[in-house]
Design an enzyme around this catalytic site. Structure first.
Site, PDB file in Angstrom:
ATOM      1  N   HIS C  58     -55.650 -42.668 -37.892  1.00  0.00           N
ATOM      2  CA  HIS C  58     -54.650 -41.370 -37.455  1.00  0.00           C
ATOM      3  C   HIS C  58     -54.248 -40.387 -38.725  1.00  0.00           C
ATOM      4  CE1 HIS C  58     -54.906 -43.145 -33.703  1.00  0.00           C
ATOM      5  NE2 HIS C  58     -54.138 -44.313 -34.083  1.00  0.00           N
ATOM      6  N   HIS C 220     -57.810 -42.285 -30.092  1.00  0.00           N
ATOM      7  CA  HIS C 220     -58.601 -43.601 -30.684  1.00  0.00           C
ATOM      8  C   HIS C 220     -59.900 -43.538 -30.482  1.00  0.00           C
ATOM      9  CE1 HIS C 220     -54.304 -44.843 -29.951  1.00  0.00           C
ATOM     10  NE2 HIS C 220     -54.646 -45.580 -31.113  1.00  0.00           N
TER      11      HIS C 220
END
Ligand code: ADP
Ligand code: ADP
Ligand code: MG
Ligand code: MG
Ligand code: MG
Ligand code: MG
Lengths: 333, 213, 333, 213
Positions: C58, C220
């Site tokens: 991330h 994700h």
């Protein structure tokens, strides 16, 4: 290639509109010249005005570098096309504070012609204008013809130095001189894993095989200087860094600033892996890294790839680089 | 040819360039930044809008070219903007104060364009630019003869010039950074120059056909 | 899909290493826990310690939100995998200043289990720990089961609120309460044009046709909630905004903060086109935009797509959002 | 089975999971974040390293499982880390203080794993998780009979459980966010649980074959 745009011909104006809304505390378009973007903080009487600019497609270039301690205004053209003299001149008139105006832009034939035309008119109107044409892209021409090189992501360092010099109320000649030195000491080289894709056709701007990369690309979706087999992150970093160090020829103990720049769609993880390698290599050579920038600072639409820029600092350049600034793309406290 | 008829000439150019937008973009993509089709098509679209308005206001031929040059420049910027603006402004000087443009002077238009582009861009023959079209075309048009023949010779010279750019290595402009890799590609500015010249010839033929009832 | 990495299994650690080098003036790893990253500025005695974290992939999350006025430390796991209790606990011990520690992390089963295990040990060691599990992703579960929702890019706002609250020396319970309110008032929805691609295989993590997009994706690389035909930028912005506004139900004159977030490879031009549309729509509804963030703030590797987050401000949240902060990913003067 | 032989069991599991790394990643990619293959393979690789060292230090069977659980957790985190750590720690409790593990007790290992995972994850049957394998497998292994038969029954129940997840809608874990879209896909955690159980059976067979000269 899929894109989140509306009509392709509106993309540049719509993105600019979005940038002005997102950063309305920092920048605004001139009322009569929507492609001329000025800083809300500025101009100040007696301060050299700093006008930068170039084509669209390099977001957050150029409006991202307009603000206190950076440029006073930016003129933005069509996609990958220099702005015409109109907005450059409007920006010049808006930001001049009686101490003259400095233009900084990359070395592309269109930019040179359009900025020169604006400068001629400004000079005729009694606004002294000096221009520094940036030439940091070492891949774009051999050292013997350094003046023919392109100006690319190293502009970020050069804008920062210029903004700090003007912010310190240095006179026009002194600003020009230090910016020329910053340009002479800035070295960039880029590589692409994938070409960018055109807004109209949404097709790649050139063909690149699945196992190839382009070395020496600029920031306009152009092919690079040479095509080669895809390499690992460390090999890629070395390809760029070796070329830069050969030209820069730093001494042990010298200081540099580093920019690992995404050309558009390369994500942060990959940029930081490259930065890590560059830092390791510089450390091994005894070169001190004074500052590192990592991110999409100067893009080429959605090209996948990176450019590496090194600024070979001296004492004055280091001080100017560290000076506070505040803009959409670069804020130093 | 009065101002309105010159606007019609611009219309033909604009139409042909609009048709070639993607093709010129692809040529530029191979050795440059792929925007040449947009610059030329948008530039001449702006020329048509501005010159039509000027003609309605009663501008003479010289002013019409000046208006055209300014509008091209402001719409486009880029490399093409200053180059074609200079071309059009030079034509404005050449025909300053004239209410009409004599057909016999049409080949002079090519000379004015070539001179404007050359002065602004300083490209030399063999640099792989639009000058490799405009230079030979202007010289071919200078040879004496009826206007239609001179335009036809100019177009042939233009096409030869364009094709010759394929074997040149670019030494100015964006493609110069590619070095040897620009070899084998037609220069986009040369290709669009041929389109402009062909459109001029097409417009002339159309005009002559209308004149002779 | 081409990537600038070395051995895939080293990518997470190499990128983290790069981040620590690039931002060495702001963050450092704990000596005995290389995946626990603390702010150089902090902790302060009497201040609530703020620990955030989650999986890698991330970037600039989570280390990018560690710094003065933001989190005191972050624990980073493997790619898309919660960190184990070890680094979370080490971070907790390192940043506690006697006033307790607040955990903030997204609602994923792995994160909940691992942070809970760390909290149990910390509590047993006499460090009071409270946890706020963020649930801003409105696509991930219907309103009736809001607590089951994912925590995604809205975290950026929630981290900011929490950092400001702790920086003002608010006690643990008060910090927890305001952060819970921030979470309850944060709404995010995302869409993807292309899936991300896995480091090992360099292949897309799911298949998506050339004319399709996924609506309701997380961060994700997972598929979204529904697949639909590719839409224009404005239609896409509306799809996200309409869903958010329906839930938020703001009154005319209400204030919001907006985040248009790149999921990885979507370039700035497209983000700003989206932001423009969102701003236009909000203006038409009489909603005041207090702050706009645009960029790759919370990514999903190299996924192409955006998420839109809105924080429905009240007076206290607006003050906390405006408070100064300094970190790798967010600096407000 | 002494500690070293249990490390051999872990080795078989680790090998089979390493082989399935990509396949499990793809299963997880369809309804989750594609990391399950890595988590399981890396987790059991860490288990092998840590438990081999512990066995060399002379750890008893109970301690060995505790060491294994900690190392899995620290290497992996994620959802799988706490779940398999709980499974291994529960086994450590069950066999605490034992120098060896009787073959007859091996099916009990499945019960300990199932209990640990269930307590930590709180998943119910039909939630489309690894519990849909571990639950039925542990129950099947409870039925009296020779260890090999009980393990074989457990594996069949595990495979049935795995296949049944295809028709379930996930209601916990990452895939729950997909709602109906998780239908038709095998749960990756269920698939890896079958690999673990099959590897245990394989290790047992190997052990028995070695024992009988
Ligand atoms: N100095 C010059 N003089 C004449 N023509 C030039 C010069 N530099 C470039 N050109 C022409 O411009 C063309 C490119 O135009 P265009 O793509 O519109 O501009 P840019 O290169 O700025 O994107 C080239 O193909 C070449 O023919
Ligand atoms: N609460 C739970 N109890 C048992 N198993 C679970 C639970 N939540 C998720 N799982 C299992 O975990 C698997 C996913 O594991 P993994 O991909 O390693 O973790 P993550 O979802 O954090 O990426 C799912 O396929 C499911 O079998
Ligand atoms: Mg261009
Ligand atoms: Mg071009
Ligand atoms: Mg995961
Ligand atoms: Mg997973």
């Amino acid at each position: 290639v899929k894109k989140l745009i509306n009509a392709p011909q509106d993309a540049v104006d719509e993105a600019l509109r979005g940038a002005l809304l997102a950063h309305e505390d920092l920048i605004a378009a001139l009322p009569d010249s929507p492609r001329a973007i000025r800083a809300l903080d500025g101009p100040r009487p007696g301060k050299v005005g700093l006008v930068i600019g170039g084509g669209a497609g390099h977001e957050p270039g150029f409006w991202g570098y307009v603000g206190r301690g950076l440029a006073d205004a930016a003129a933005v053209g069509n996609l990958f096309a220099s702005p015409p003299p109109g907005p450059i001149l409007a920006a010049t008139q808006a930001v001049q504070g009686g101490a003259g105006v400095l233009y900084i832009y990359g070395n592309f034939s269109g930019d040179v012609m359009n900025f020169d035309m604006a400068a001629e008119i400004a000079n005729a109107e009694g606004i002294p204008v000096r221009s520094v044409v940036t030439t940091d892209d070492i891949a774009s021409s051999p050292i013997e013809s350094r003046a023919a090189r392109r100006g690319v992501a190293g502009n970020v360092f050069i804008f920062k130095i210029a903004g700090a010099a003007a912010d310190r109320m240095m006179p026009l000649e002194a600003c020009e001189a230090v910016v020329r030195r910053a340009n002479a000491r800035t070295y960039t080289m880029g590589l692409a894993l994938e070409p960018g894709s055109l807004l109209e056709t949404r097709r790649p701007s050139f063909d690149l095989g699945p196992h190839d990369m382009e070395l020496g690309v600029g920031v306009h979706g152009e092919p690079g200087v040479v095509r080669q087999k895809l390499a690992s992150a460390d090999e890629s970093a070395d390809l760029l860094l070796d070329r830069i160090l050969t030209e820069m020829a730093p001494q042990e103990g010298d200081r540099v600033a580093v920019l690992v720049n995404s050309l558009g769609s390369t994500p942060a993880m990959e940029l930081y892996i490259i930065l890590r390698r560059v830092r390791q290599r510089l450390k091994a050579r005894g070169i001190i890294v004074h500052k590192s920038l990592v991110g999409p600072y100067y893009t080429s639409l959605d090209m996948a790839g990176v450019s590496l820029s090194l600024l070979h600092l001296d004492a004055e350049l280091a001080t100017l680089l560290d000076a506070p600034c505040r803009s959409a793309a670069l804020t130093l406290p | 040819m009065d101002s309105h008829q010159i606007v019609d000439l611009f219309r033909v150019i604009a139409r042909r360039l609009a048709e070639a937008r993607a093709e010129l973009g692809a040529l530029d993509g191979a050795i440059g930044d792929a925007d040449h089709g947009n610059s030329m098509a948008d530039g001449f679209a702006a020329v048509v809008r501005a010159s039509a308005e000027a003609a309605t206001r009663g501008s003479d031929v010289g002013d019409l070219f000046v208006v055209a040059g300014r509008s091209f420049l402001n719409a486009v910027g880029a490399t093409t903007g200053p180059l074609y603006a200079s071309a059009l402004l030079r034509a404005g000087q050449r025909f300053a104060g004239q209410k009409t443009l004599a057909i016999a002077d049409l080949p002079d238009l090519l000379a004015a364009f070539a001179a404007g582009i050359s002065d602004r861009g300083k490209a030399r023959p063999g640099d792989k630019t639009m000058m490799d079209v405009w230079g030979p075309a202007a010289r071919a048009a200078e040879q004496p003869g009826p206007p239609r023949d001179r335009m036809a010779r100019a177009l042939r010279a233009a096409e030869d010039g364009r094709d010759a750019t394929r074997t040149m290595v670019a030494s100015v402009g964006r493609a110069a950074r590619l070095g040897e890799r620009s070899l084998g590609h037609v220069d986009p500015g040369a290709a669009s120059a041929v389109i402009v010249i062909a459109a001029l010839q097409e417009g002339l033929a159309h005009h002559l056909a209308q004149d002779r009832p």
